[in-house]
Design a protein around this motif. Structure first.
Motif, PDB file in Angstrom:
ATOM      1  N   GLN A 247      -6.401  -0.049   8.886  1.00 18.12           N
ATOM      2  CA  GLN A 247      -7.204  -0.312   7.699  1.00 18.12           C
ATOM      3  C   GLN A 247      -8.507   0.465   7.814  1.00 18.12           C
ATOM      4  O   GLN A 247      -8.861   0.971   8.871  1.00 18.12           O
ATOM      5  CB  GLN A 247      -7.488  -1.805   7.558  1.00 18.12           C
ATOM      6  CG  GLN A 247      -8.193  -2.416   8.760  1.00 18.12           C
ATOM      7  CD  GLN A 247      -8.370  -3.918   8.635  1.00 18.12           C
ATOM      8  OE1 GLN A 247      -8.134  -4.498   7.587  1.00 18.12           O
ATOM      9  NE2 GLN A 247      -8.805  -4.563   9.708  1.00 18.12           N
TER      10      GLN A 247
ATOM     11  N   GLU B  39       0.938  -3.113   5.941  1.00 17.49           N
ATOM     12  CA  GLU B  39      -0.192  -3.678   5.209  1.00 17.49           C
ATOM     13  C   GLU B  39       0.022  -5.158   4.909  1.00 17.49           C
ATOM     14  O   GLU B  39       1.157  -5.649   4.848  1.00 17.49           O
ATOM     15  CB  GLU B  39      -0.399  -2.917   3.895  1.00 17.49           C
ATOM     16  CG  GLU B  39      -0.638  -1.425   4.098  1.00 17.49           C
ATOM     17  CD  GLU B  39      -1.078  -0.726   2.823  1.00 17.49           C
ATOM     18  OE1 GLU B  39      -2.207  -0.997   2.362  1.00 17.49           O
ATOM     19  OE2 GLU B  39      -0.292   0.084   2.290  1.00 17.49           O
ATOM     20  N   ARG B  40      -1.093  -5.844   4.676  1.00 11.36           N
ATOM     21  CA  ARG B  40      -1.032  -7.258   4.302  1.00 11.36           C
ATOM     22  C   ARG B  40      -0.348  -7.392   2.941  1.00 11.36           C
ATOM     23  O   ARG B  40      -0.691  -6.685   1.995  1.00 11.36           O
ATOM     24  CB  ARG B  40      -2.438  -7.850   4.197  1.00 11.36           C
ATOM     25  CG  ARG B  40      -3.213  -7.925   5.484  1.00 11.36           C
ATOM     26  CD  ARG B  40      -4.524  -8.675   5.254  1.00 11.36           C
ATOM     27  NE  ARG B  40      -5.367  -8.660   6.424  1.00 11.36           N
ATOM     28  CZ  ARG B  40      -6.312  -7.746   6.652  1.00 11.36           C
ATOM     29  NH1 ARG B  40      -6.500  -6.761   5.785  1.00 11.36           N
ATOM     30  NH2 ARG B  40      -7.047  -7.805   7.737  1.00 11.36           N
TER      31      ARG B  40
ATOM     32  N   GLY C  38       0.361  -8.189  -0.697  1.00 10.36           N
ATOM     33  CA  GLY C  38      -0.440  -8.516  -1.870  1.00 10.36           C
ATOM     34  C   GLY C  38      -1.806  -7.882  -1.938  1.00 10.36           C
ATOM     35  O   GLY C  38      -2.350  -7.704  -3.024  1.00 10.36           O
ATOM     36  N   SER C  39      -2.393  -7.537  -0.784  1.00 10.02           N
ATOM     37  CA  SER C  39      -3.753  -6.980  -0.802  1.00 10.02           C
ATOM     38  C   SER C  39      -3.838  -5.618  -0.115  1.00 10.02           C
ATOM     39  O   SER C  39      -4.516  -4.713  -0.583  1.00 10.02           O
ATOM     40  CB  SER C  39      -4.747  -7.945  -0.152  1.00 10.02           C
ATOM     41  OG  SER C  39      -4.374  -8.225   1.195  1.00 10.02           O
TER      42      SER C  39
ATOM     43  N   PRO D 233      -8.062  -2.740   2.645  1.00 10.92           N
ATOM     44  CA  PRO D 233      -9.184  -2.995   1.733  1.00 10.92           C
ATOM     45  C   PRO D 233      -9.668  -1.765   0.983  1.00 10.92           C
ATOM     46  O   PRO D 233     -10.190  -1.878  -0.138  1.00 10.92           O
ATOM     47  CB  PRO D 233     -10.280  -3.540   2.663  1.00 10.92           C
ATOM     48  CG  PRO D 233      -9.533  -4.131   3.817  1.00 10.92           C
ATOM     49  CD  PRO D 233      -8.332  -3.251   4.006  1.00 10.92           C
TER      50      PRO D 233
ATOM     51  N   ARG E 135      -8.022   0.400  -0.523  1.00 12.23           N
ATOM     52  CA  ARG E 135      -7.260   0.667  -1.740  1.00 12.23           C
ATOM     53  C   ARG E 135      -8.064   0.351  -3.001  1.00 12.23           C
ATOM     54  O   ARG E 135      -7.794   0.907  -4.069  1.00 12.23           O
ATOM     55  CB  ARG E 135      -5.987  -0.193  -1.759  1.00 12.23           C
ATOM     56  CG  ARG E 135      -4.863   0.328  -0.885  1.00 12.23           C
ATOM     57  CD  ARG E 135      -3.607  -0.491  -1.087  1.00 12.23           C
ATOM     58  NE  ARG E 135      -2.480   0.076  -0.348  1.00 12.23           N
ATOM     59  CZ  ARG E 135      -1.701   1.042  -0.782  1.00 12.23           C
ATOM     60  NH1 ARG E 135      -1.925   1.577  -1.979  1.00 12.23           N
ATOM     61  NH2 ARG E 135      -0.696   1.500  -0.045  1.00 12.23           N
ATOM     62  N   TRP E 136      -9.024  -0.532  -2.875  1.00 13.13           N
ATOM     63  CA  TRP E 136      -9.708  -1.049  -4.056  1.00 13.13           C
ATOM     64  C   TRP E 136     -11.120  -0.485  -4.209  1.00 13.13           C
ATOM     65  O   TRP E 136     -11.874  -0.919  -5.074  1.00 13.13           O
ATOM     66  CB  TRP E 136      -9.742  -2.587  -3.985  1.00 13.13           C
ATOM     67  CG  TRP E 136      -8.451  -3.135  -3.461  1.00 13.13           C
ATOM     68  CD1 TRP E 136      -8.236  -3.786  -2.286  1.00 13.13           C
ATOM     69  CD2 TRP E 136      -7.148  -3.026  -4.073  1.00 13.13           C
ATOM     70  NE1 TRP E 136      -6.910  -4.106  -2.119  1.00 13.13           N
ATOM     71  CE2 TRP E 136      -6.217  -3.660  -3.201  1.00 13.13           C
ATOM     72  CE3 TRP E 136      -6.686  -2.472  -5.272  1.00 13.13           C
ATOM     73  CZ2 TRP E 136      -4.857  -3.732  -3.496  1.00 13.13           C
ATOM     74  CZ3 TRP E 136      -5.327  -2.549  -5.556  1.00 13.13           C
ATOM     75  CH2 TRP E 136      -4.434  -3.175  -4.681  1.00 13.13           C
TER      76      TRP E 136
ATOM     77  N   GLU F 245       4.835  -3.902   3.330  1.00 12.33           N
ATOM     78  CA  GLU F 245       4.053  -5.132   3.429  1.00 12.33           C
ATOM     79  C   GLU F 245       4.738  -6.078   4.420  1.00 12.33           C
ATOM     80  O   GLU F 245       5.897  -6.436   4.244  1.00 12.33           O
ATOM     81  CB  GLU F 245       3.958  -5.809   2.061  1.00 12.33           C
ATOM     82  CG  GLU F 245       3.189  -4.994   1.023  1.00 12.33           C
ATOM     83  CD  GLU F 245       3.310  -5.596  -0.356  1.00 12.33           C
ATOM     84  OE1 GLU F 245       2.352  -6.250  -0.808  1.00 12.33           O
ATOM     85  OE2 GLU F 245       4.373  -5.411  -0.986  1.00 12.33           O
TER      86      GLU F 245
ATOM     87  N   SER G 184       3.639  -3.699  -5.442  1.00  9.39           N
ATOM     88  CA  SER G 184       2.309  -3.809  -6.039  1.00  9.39           C
ATOM     89  C   SER G 184       1.840  -2.454  -6.509  1.00  9.39           C
ATOM     90  O   SER G 184       2.189  -1.426  -5.944  1.00  9.39           O
ATOM     91  CB  SER G 184       1.322  -4.365  -5.003  1.00  9.39           C
ATOM     92  OG  SER G 184       1.783  -5.595  -4.501  1.00  9.39           O
TER      93      SER G 184
END
Length: 395
Positions: free
Chosen positions: A18, A40-41, A43-44, A47, A49-50, A77, A394
């Motif tokens: 990450q 990756e975790r 659903g999220s 970090p 990515r956002w 995931e 996702s």
């Protein structure tokens, strides 16, 4: 990757990664042809990515904080606290050559994935852990670390900025990228060693160690002299920047007597060679700001930055224009070298049809450079590695 470099074809890398350091490490491996599976975790995900800035639709964008470190990878995931997902992960490791992780120290062990346990199950596996302060203990072992923390603690910040001002920071990510580079060196070294012994290795890459080692020259000067280098004058190297007539800057260093002779020739002032204040390297370093820079600026007052740098180079004295980031992006030399590779993704297309481009692995092999693959959507490869899992990918 269907095109570009294939030097690491057949090497499978699984990465619990990450932010920047480990993703940049594995990005370089992917650029060289390795298969990189980013875990990756659910659903999220990572970090970054956002992070802003973003390009593409609001519900399916590419983050500028993510793209540079993750092109050409696969994304799966996995929740490593769930037994089924841990089983999938162990199956992946059974097919992998390399495991990379930049989770907090102890995270792997807490999940039953301590390096000694993994190497017993998978003896050929190369395991690279990138952390703030290493995995061997010590007074800082459990401290969290980000790039700016390591810039400060390593001493780098003490050397950046005005002499009487506060310490500064290099561009954010500098120590993360450096740690990723050293992690890659460690992995490739371990793979070469495995070819000889058949055994994997544990590569322990501590950002603090790497940041301190990066300051090799200031530490060497301190070791030799007892002095503490800081912001301002470099007492051992005549280095600096001067303004040309257009107000822009030119960077220069004059490390030898021969370079000083060439510089004086360019200035049309050969008698400066024997000036008693400037006739040794140490004297020139001492007087760089109050004598040499003013001399250069007086000489260059009727030239623009490119003319001044060209005149120095013509005399054999290295000099470079101080460029902006926009200048670098538009540089003809870098375009000739093909450094900026288009993002292989329709979401990265501008309204005028042009495509965003980012630096590739900055090496050529037999004249060939990397061509990074697409930026993976979160969970884009779940079906390949979790065939019984049919959750929607996702965006």
């Amino acid at each position: 990757m269907s095109d570009g470099l294939h030097l690491l074809d057949g090497i499978r890398v699984v990465s619990l990664e990450q932010f920047i350091a480990a993703p940049y490490c594995t990005q370089m491996l992917a650029d060289a042809g390795a298969e990189v599976i980013k875990v990756e975790r659910p659903g999220s995900g990572d970090p970054r990515r956002w992070y802003d800035p973003k390009v593409g639709p609001d519900d399916d964008y590419i983050s500028g904080g993510f793209a540079s470190y993750n092109r050409g990878k696969k994304s799966v995931e996995l929740d490593l606290s769930a037994e089924d997902d841990r089983e999938v992960f162990d199956q992946l490791l059974g097919t992998a050559d390399v495991l990379v992780s930049n989770l907090r120290p102890g995270s792997l062990a807490r999940q039953g994935l301590a390096p000694d346990v993994l190497r017993e199950r998978h003896p050929r596996l190369v395991i690279c852990e990138i952390s703030g302060f290493g995995t061997t203990g010590g007074p800082y072992a459990q401290w969290p670390a980000f790039d700016s923390v390591i810039q400060g603690m390593s001493g780098l910040s003490s050397l950046i900025g005005e002499q009487d001002g506060p310490p500064g920071l290099a561009p954010m990510g500098t120590m993360d990228l450096m740690s990723g580079i050293y992690g890659t060196i460690g992995i490739l070294t371990a793979l070469v060693g495995r070819a000889a012994t058949g055994q994997g290795s544990h590569v322990d890459a501590a950002m603090y160690d790497i940041g301190a080692a990066f300051l090799e020259r200031p530490l060497t000067l301190h070791e030799y002299t007892g002095e503490v280098p800081t912001r301002g004058i470099d007492r051992f190297s005549p280095v600096g920047a001067f303004r040309a007539g257009d107000g822009a800057w030119v960077s220069i260093v004059i490390p030898t007597d021969e370079m000083w002779r060439r510089c004086c020739a360019a200035l049309g002032n050969p008698q400066l060679e024997t000036d008693p204040e400037l006739d040794t390297t140490l004297k020139r370093a001492e007087h760089m700001a109050d004598r040499i820079v003013p001399l250069l600026e007086e000489w260059a007052k009727d030239m623009d930055r490119h003319e001044a740098a060209a005149a120095l180079r013509a005399a054999g004295q290295p000099a470079g224009v101080v460029q902006t980031v926009a200048d670098v992006r538009a540089c003809a030399q870098l375009a000739h070298r093909g450094l900026f590779a288009p993002i292989d993704d329709e979401r990265a297309r501008r309204p005028d049809g042009s495509v965003l481009s980012l630096p590739r692995l900055p090496l050529l092999f037999d004249g060939q450079g990397a061509r990074p693959g697409p930026v993976p959507r979160l969970g884009s490869d779940n079906d390949e590695f979790r065939p019984n899992h049919h959750a929607e990918v996702s965006s």
